[in-house]
Design an enzyme around this catalytic site. Structure first.
Site, PDB file in Angstrom:
ATOM      1  CD  GLN A  38      -2.549  -1.238   2.660  1.00 29.12           C
ATOM      2  OE1 GLN A  38      -3.602  -0.636   2.875  1.00 29.12           O
ATOM      3  NE2 GLN A  38      -1.943  -1.958   3.609  1.00 29.12           N
ATOM      4  CB  ILE A  81       3.251   5.870  -2.622  1.00 29.62           C
ATOM      5  CG1 ILE A  81       3.440   6.916  -1.510  1.00 29.62           C
ATOM      6  CG2 ILE A  81       1.793   5.430  -2.713  1.00 29.62           C
ATOM      7  CD1 ILE A  81       2.655   8.208  -1.748  1.00 29.62           C
ATOM      8  CG  HIS A 132      -2.819   2.634  -1.889  1.00 26.10           C
ATOM      9  ND1 HIS A 132      -2.883   2.602  -0.517  1.00 26.10           N
ATOM     10  CD2 HIS A 132      -3.897   1.936  -2.319  1.00 26.10           C
ATOM     11  CE1 HIS A 132      -3.959   1.927  -0.141  1.00 26.10           C
ATOM     12  NE2 HIS A 132      -4.584   1.496  -1.226  1.00 26.10           N
ATOM     13  CB  CYS A 182       0.606  12.076 -19.334  1.00 20.74           C
ATOM     14  SG  CYS A 182      -0.092  13.383 -20.367  1.00 20.74           S
ATOM     15  N   GLY A 216       2.652  -4.578   9.013  1.00 15.60           N
ATOM     16  CA  GLY A 216       2.616  -3.140   9.276  1.00 15.60           C
ATOM     17  C   GLY A 216       1.461  -2.403   8.652  1.00 15.60           C
ATOM     18  CG  ASN A 259       0.893  -4.086  13.433  1.00 12.70           C
ATOM     19  OD1 ASN A 259       1.297  -3.259  14.257  1.00 12.70           O
ATOM     20  ND2 ASN A 259       0.049  -3.766  12.473  1.00 12.70           N
ATOM     21  CB  THR A 300       8.190  -5.234   9.815  1.00  7.44           C
ATOM     22  OG1 THR A 300       8.133  -3.812   9.690  1.00  7.44           O
ATOM     23  CG2 THR A 300       6.786  -5.793   9.778  1.00  7.44           C
TER      24      THR A 300
END
Ligand code: APR
Length: 269
Positions: A106, A108, A124, A132, A209, A235, A253
Site C-alpha cells: 500500500q 508509495i 496505491h 500524464c 505493518g 505488527n 517488522t
C-alpha cells in the site's frame, strides 16, 4: 524476545520453510523504521491534519492550501532520508531464497524495489512515477531526479502560491500535465487484478505493518485465507486484520522479519 515469542517464531519459521510460496502484504508500518511516519498513529499525517485526512494527501492540501508548501516540504524531507530498513531487506532475502513470490504494498515510497524485490504490486501507486493527465502515459523517475523536481515545485509554490501549481508541473511530450502517480482517495487502485491473482495462489501471506482499514487493499488477506494460505501478521499492535491471522508475531517488522528469515534459513540448510 521472551521464550513464548521465540517459540512462536520457531513454529512460524517451520511452517514457512515447509510451505514456501509467500506473498507479503505491506503497509506504512514497514517503512516506519525508514523514517516515514505512518498515517493513523499519534503524530501521523491523518492525526495532525484530520479535516483533510479522509481524502488523503490531496485532501489535506485542499483543506490547508496555505500550508501546502510546509506539508510537501515535510513529505520531501521524509522521502529524501528514507532508505530500505532491515524489514525491507529481509523480504528481498526471502525472494533470493526462492520463498517469496511477490510483495503487494500500500506504500508509495518504492522502498521494496530499492531493497531488491523484483515483483512489487503498488496498489496505491508510487511517488516515483509520473502519469500524464492528457494521454495517460507513465514515466518512472530516478529517485534523485524526482526529489530535485519535487524540491523545485515546492520552491516555486512558495513564491507563486498553490493556485498556480498546475503551471509549475512537468509536461508530457503530448503537452499534457504530469502528476505523481499515487492513488488519491476515491481513485481506482492499481495492480489489483495481479494482486488478487497472486494472493489466491500463495501458501503463506505475511501481513506486515498495516492497520487493515483501507479497502480494497484490506480485502486481500481474506482472499488468501479463503484460498488456503496460512496468514502470519507482524505488527507491534493488533489490527483490523488480526482476526484473520493464524499466527501473530508482535513487534516491529524491522526486528521480527530479519529474525524470522534467519530461523527459516537455518531450517533450509
Ligand atoms: N513495524 C511494523 N508495523 C508497525 C510499526 C513497525 N515498526 N510501527 C507501526 N506499525 C503499524 C501500526 O501498528 C499500524 O497497524 O503500522 C500500521 C500503520 O497503519 P496506517 O498508518 O493505517 O497505515 P496503512 O495501514 O498502510 O494505511 C493504509 O491508508 O491513508 C491511506 O493510502 C494510505 O496506503 C495508506 C492506507
Amino acid at each position: 524476545m521472551d521464550s513464548d515469542a521465540q517459540k512462536t517464531l520457531a513454529e512460524v519459521a517451520e511452517i514457512v520453510a515447509q510451505r514456501g510460496h509467500i506473498v507479503a502484504f505491506s503497509g506504512a508500518g514497514v517503512s516506519k523504521e525508514s523514517g516515514i511516519p505512518t498515517f493513523r498513529e499519534p503524530g501521523g499525517l491523518w492525526d495532525r491534519f484530520e479535516p483533510g485526512a479522509s481524502s488523503g494527501i490531496m485532501g489535506v492540501i485542499s483543506a490547508f492550501p496555505e500550508r501546502a508548501p510546509e506539508i510537501l516540504e515535510e513529505l520531501l524531507a521524509t522521502f529524501r532520508k528514507a532508505k530500505p530498513n532491515p524489514g525491507h531487506l529481509a523480504l528481498a532475502e526471502l525472494e533470493r531464497m526462492g520463498l517469496l513470490h511477490s510483495v503487494v504494498t500500500q506504500n508509495i515510497d518504492n522502498l521494496h524495489r530499492e531493497a531488491g524485490n523484483t515483483i512489487v504490486y503498488e496498489l496505491h501507486g508510487s511517488m516515483y512515477r509520473l502519469r500524464c493527465l492528457g494521454c495517460g502515459r507513465k514515466v518512472l523517475r530516478e529517485r534523485e531526479v524526482f526529489l530535485e523536481e519535487f524540491s523545485r515545485l515546492i520552491a516555486a509554490m512558495k513564491k507563486q502560491g498553490i493556485q498556480n501549481i498546475f503551471s509549475l508541473m512537468a509536461r508530457c511530450e503530448c503537452g499534457g500535465l504530469f502528476r505523481p502517480d499515487f492513488v488519491a482517495f476515491g481513485e481506482a487502485v492499481q495492480d489489483l487484478h495481479e494482486s488478487v491473482d497472486a494472493v489466491r495462489k500463495c501458501r503463506v501471506m505475511l501481513v506486515l505493518g498495516t492497520s487493515g482499514v483501507v479497502y480494497p487493499a484490506a480485502s486481500l488477506p481474506g482472499y488468501a485465507r479463503d484460498a488456503g494460505a496460512v496468514i502470519i501478521e507482524i505488527n507491534p499492535n493488533r489490527s483490523a486484520l488480526t482476526r484473520l491471522a493464524h499466527h501473530f508475531l508482535q513487534g516491529p517488522t524491522g526486528v521480527v522479519l530479519p529474525r524470522l528469515t534467519e530461523e527459516i534459513r537455518q531450517r533450509l540448510q
